[in-house]
Design a protein around this motif. Structure first.
Motif, PDB file in Angstrom:
ATOM      1  N   PHE A  80       2.729 -11.176 -18.224  1.00 35.67           N
ATOM      2  CA  PHE A  80       3.855 -10.671 -17.441  1.00 35.67           C
ATOM      3  C   PHE A  80       3.744  -9.162 -17.239  1.00 35.67           C
ATOM      4  N   GLU A  81       3.402  -8.427 -18.266  1.00 39.56           N
ATOM      5  CA  GLU A  81       3.263  -6.977 -18.148  1.00 39.56           C
ATOM      6  C   GLU A  81       2.131  -6.608 -17.194  1.00 39.56           C
ATOM      7  N   SER A  82       1.080  -7.407 -17.171  1.00 35.07           N
ATOM      8  CA  SER A  82      -0.014  -7.166 -16.226  1.00 35.07           C
ATOM      9  C   SER A  82       0.466  -7.366 -14.783  1.00 35.07           C
ATOM     10  N   ILE A  83       1.306  -8.367 -14.578  1.00 36.50           N
ATOM     11  CA  ILE A  83       1.870  -8.592 -13.235  1.00 36.50           C
ATOM     12  C   ILE A  83       2.756  -7.426 -12.850  1.00 36.50           C
ATOM     13  N   VAL A  84       3.595  -6.966 -13.779  1.00 41.83           N
ATOM     14  CA  VAL A  84       4.470  -5.825 -13.498  1.00 41.83           C
ATOM     15  C   VAL A  84       3.642  -4.606 -13.122  1.00 41.83           C
ATOM     16  N   ASN A  85       2.567  -4.347 -13.861  1.00 37.36           N
ATOM     17  CA  ASN A  85       1.701  -3.211 -13.559  1.00 37.36           C
ATOM     18  C   ASN A  85       1.017  -3.363 -12.194  1.00 37.36           C
ATOM     19  N   LEU A  86       0.685  -4.595 -11.847  1.00 42.67           N
ATOM     20  CA  LEU A  86       0.038  -4.852 -10.557  1.00 42.67           C
ATOM     21  C   LEU A  86       0.991  -4.573  -9.407  1.00 42.67           C
ATOM     22  N   VAL A  87       2.240  -4.983  -9.556  1.00 47.08           N
ATOM     23  CA  VAL A  87       3.242  -4.786  -8.515  1.00 47.08           C
ATOM     24  C   VAL A  87       3.681  -3.333  -8.456  1.00 47.08           C
ATOM     25  N   GLY A  88       3.858  -2.729  -9.637  1.00 42.28           N
ATOM     26  CA  GLY A  88       4.386  -1.361  -9.725  1.00 42.28           C
ATOM     27  C   GLY A  88       3.380  -0.379  -9.308  1.00 42.28           C
ATOM     28  N   ALA A 147       8.975  -0.768  11.234  1.00 50.53           N
ATOM     29  CA  ALA A 147       9.879  -1.833  10.797  1.00 50.53           C
ATOM     30  C   ALA A 147       9.226  -2.683   9.717  1.00 50.53           C
ATOM     31  N   GLN A 148       7.946  -2.959   9.883  1.00 50.00           N
ATOM     32  CA  GLN A 148       7.229  -3.761   8.895  1.00 50.00           C
ATOM     33  C   GLN A 148       7.139  -3.016   7.572  1.00 50.00           C
ATOM     34  N   THR A 149       6.907  -1.717   7.623  1.00 48.81           N
ATOM     35  CA  THR A 149       6.849  -0.913   6.411  1.00 48.81           C
ATOM     36  C   THR A 149       8.202  -0.919   5.719  1.00 48.81           C
ATOM     37  N   GLY A 150       9.276  -0.811   6.494  1.00 54.53           N
ATOM     38  CA  GLY A 150      10.625  -0.863   5.932  1.00 54.53           C
ATOM     39  C   GLY A 150      10.915  -2.213   5.306  1.00 54.53           C
ATOM     40  N   ALA A 151      10.485  -3.273   5.955  1.00 49.58           N
ATOM     41  CA  ALA A 151      10.698  -4.620   5.422  1.00 49.58           C
ATOM     42  C   ALA A 151       9.891  -4.813   4.138  1.00 49.58           C
ATOM     43  N   LYS A 152       8.680  -4.279   4.121  1.00 49.77           N
ATOM     44  CA  LYS A 152       7.851  -4.408   2.927  1.00 49.77           C
ATOM     45  C   LYS A 152       8.451  -3.618   1.772  1.00 49.77           C
ATOM     46  N   ALA A 153       8.994  -2.445   2.061  1.00 51.26           N
ATOM     47  CA  ALA A 153       9.634  -1.638   1.022  1.00 51.26           C
ATOM     48  C   ALA A 153      10.854  -2.359   0.464  1.00 51.26           C
ATOM     49  N   ALA A 154      11.619  -2.995   1.343  1.00 51.98           N
ATOM     50  CA  ALA A 154      12.790  -3.753   0.898  1.00 51.98           C
ATOM     51  C   ALA A 154      12.372  -4.945   0.040  1.00 51.98           C
ATOM     52  N   ALA A 155      11.290  -5.613   0.449  1.00 49.12           N
ATOM     53  CA  ALA A 155      10.799  -6.757  -0.324  1.00 49.12           C
ATOM     54  C   ALA A 155      10.295  -6.315  -1.695  1.00 49.12           C
ATOM     55  N   LEU A 156       9.611  -5.168  -1.746  1.00 57.07           N
ATOM     56  CA  LEU A 156       9.129  -4.667  -3.032  1.00 57.07           C
ATOM     57  C   LEU A 156      10.286  -4.238  -3.927  1.00 57.07           C
ATOM     58  N   ALA A 157      11.351  -3.706  -3.325  1.00 51.43           N
ATOM     59  CA  ALA A 157      12.531  -3.340  -4.118  1.00 51.43           C
ATOM     60  C   ALA A 157      13.174  -4.594  -4.706  1.00 51.43           C
ATOM     61  N   ALA A 158      13.253  -5.660  -3.896  1.00 50.27           N
ATOM     62  CA  ALA A 158      13.794  -6.927  -4.393  1.00 50.27           C
ATOM     63  C   ALA A 158      12.898  -7.491  -5.496  1.00 50.27           C
ATOM     64  N   SER A 159      11.592  -7.337  -5.338  1.00 51.63           N
ATOM     65  CA  SER A 159      10.655  -7.795  -6.365  1.00 51.63           C
ATOM     66  C   SER A 159      10.856  -7.030  -7.664  1.00 51.63           C
ATOM     67  N   ALA A 160      11.083  -5.734  -7.541  1.00 58.00           N
ATOM     68  CA  ALA A 160      11.312  -4.918  -8.738  1.00 58.00           C
ATOM     69  C   ALA A 160      12.564  -5.388  -9.476  1.00 58.00           C
ATOM     70  N   GLU A 161      13.590  -5.754  -8.720  1.00 55.01           N
ATOM     71  CA  GLU A 161      14.815  -6.274  -9.340  1.00 55.01           C
ATOM     72  C   GLU A 161      14.541  -7.597 -10.055  1.00 55.01           C
ATOM     73  N   LYS A 162      13.801  -8.477  -9.395  1.00 49.28           N
ATOM     74  CA  LYS A 162      13.473  -9.767 -10.013  1.00 49.28           C
ATOM     75  C   LYS A 162      12.649  -9.570 -11.277  1.00 49.28           C
ATOM     76  N   LEU A 163      11.699  -8.641 -11.211  1.00 44.05           N
ATOM     77  CA  LEU A 163      10.875  -8.374 -12.391  1.00 44.05           C
ATOM     78  C   LEU A 163      11.710  -7.794 -13.532  1.00 44.05           C
ATOM     79  N   GLN A 164      12.715  -6.995 -13.200  1.00 46.69           N
ATOM     80  CA  GLN A 164      13.580  -6.450 -14.241  1.00 46.69           C
ATOM     81  C   GLN A 164      14.400  -7.561 -14.895  1.00 46.69           C
ATOM     82  N   VAL A 165      14.894  -8.497 -14.100  1.00 42.19           N
ATOM     83  CA  VAL A 165      15.637  -9.635 -14.652  1.00 42.19           C
ATOM     84  C   VAL A 165      14.732 -10.452 -15.575  1.00 42.19           C
ATOM     85  N   LEU A 166      13.501 -10.703 -15.122  1.00 41.60           N
ATOM     86  CA  LEU A 166      12.555 -11.456 -15.948  1.00 41.60           C
ATOM     87  C   LEU A 166      12.210 -10.693 -17.224  1.00 41.60           C
ATOM     88  N   SER A 167      12.105  -9.377 -17.116  1.00 41.94           N
ATOM     89  CA  SER A 167      11.821  -8.564 -18.297  1.00 41.94           C
ATOM     90  C   SER A 167      12.950  -8.672 -19.320  1.00 41.94           C
TER      91      SER A 167
END
Length: 152
Positions: free
Chosen positions: A144-152, A39-59
């Protein structure tokens, strides 16, 4: 005299029974203990997906800001930094909170540098200084690109 052979045979039987019981208990309880981790892995995956969306908006916002900087639209730059980018520090902190400790520290440091470059960009726009604005924008974009690379 003690008959050690009888004790040893009894000990072997008890040991075998204990191991069989331990294996059964482990097999039956394994799903119970691994369920929170799944469940924690699923929650973390969902949070990372939401982060990817936020990073795309910021991009996308960076792309628009870049057009303003190179067109020297000073009022648009100031408005955009204080408007759509007004929450960038909070957004990046939320994204960083989902990372490991060392990645989190790196991401927070990059976010601080990015924010400092936005302050420099804001001041350059107020002073109508194209060179300082472009330099600050490029540095902010690199952070910003360094943060994206760190998250991605």
């Amino acid at each position: 005299m003690l008959n050690l052979k009888n004790y040893w045979t009894g000990f072997q039987k008890v040991t075998i029974a204990f191991c069989v019981m331990l294996a059964l208990v482990g097999t039956l309880l394994a799903p119970v203990f691994t369920q929170p981790a799944i469940a924690q892995t699923g929650a973390k995956a969902a949070a990372l997906a939401a982060s990817a969306e936020k990073l795309q908006v910021l991009s996308d916002r960076f792309d628009r800001l870049e057009k303003f900087v190179y067109a020297q639209k000073w009022n648009d730059i100031i408005t955009y930094i204080h408007g759509p980018f007004g929450e960038i520090r909070r957004e990046l902190r939320l994204i960083a909170s989902q990372l490991s400790k060392t990645e989190k520290e790196t991401a927070n440091s990059l976010a601080n540098n990015l924010f400092k470059n936005f302050v420099i960009l804001d001041n350059a726009a107020k002073d109508r200084d194209a060179i300082a604005a472009e330099t600050a924008f490029k540095k902010a974009l690199q952070d910003f690109e360094s943060i994206v690379n760190l998250v991605g």
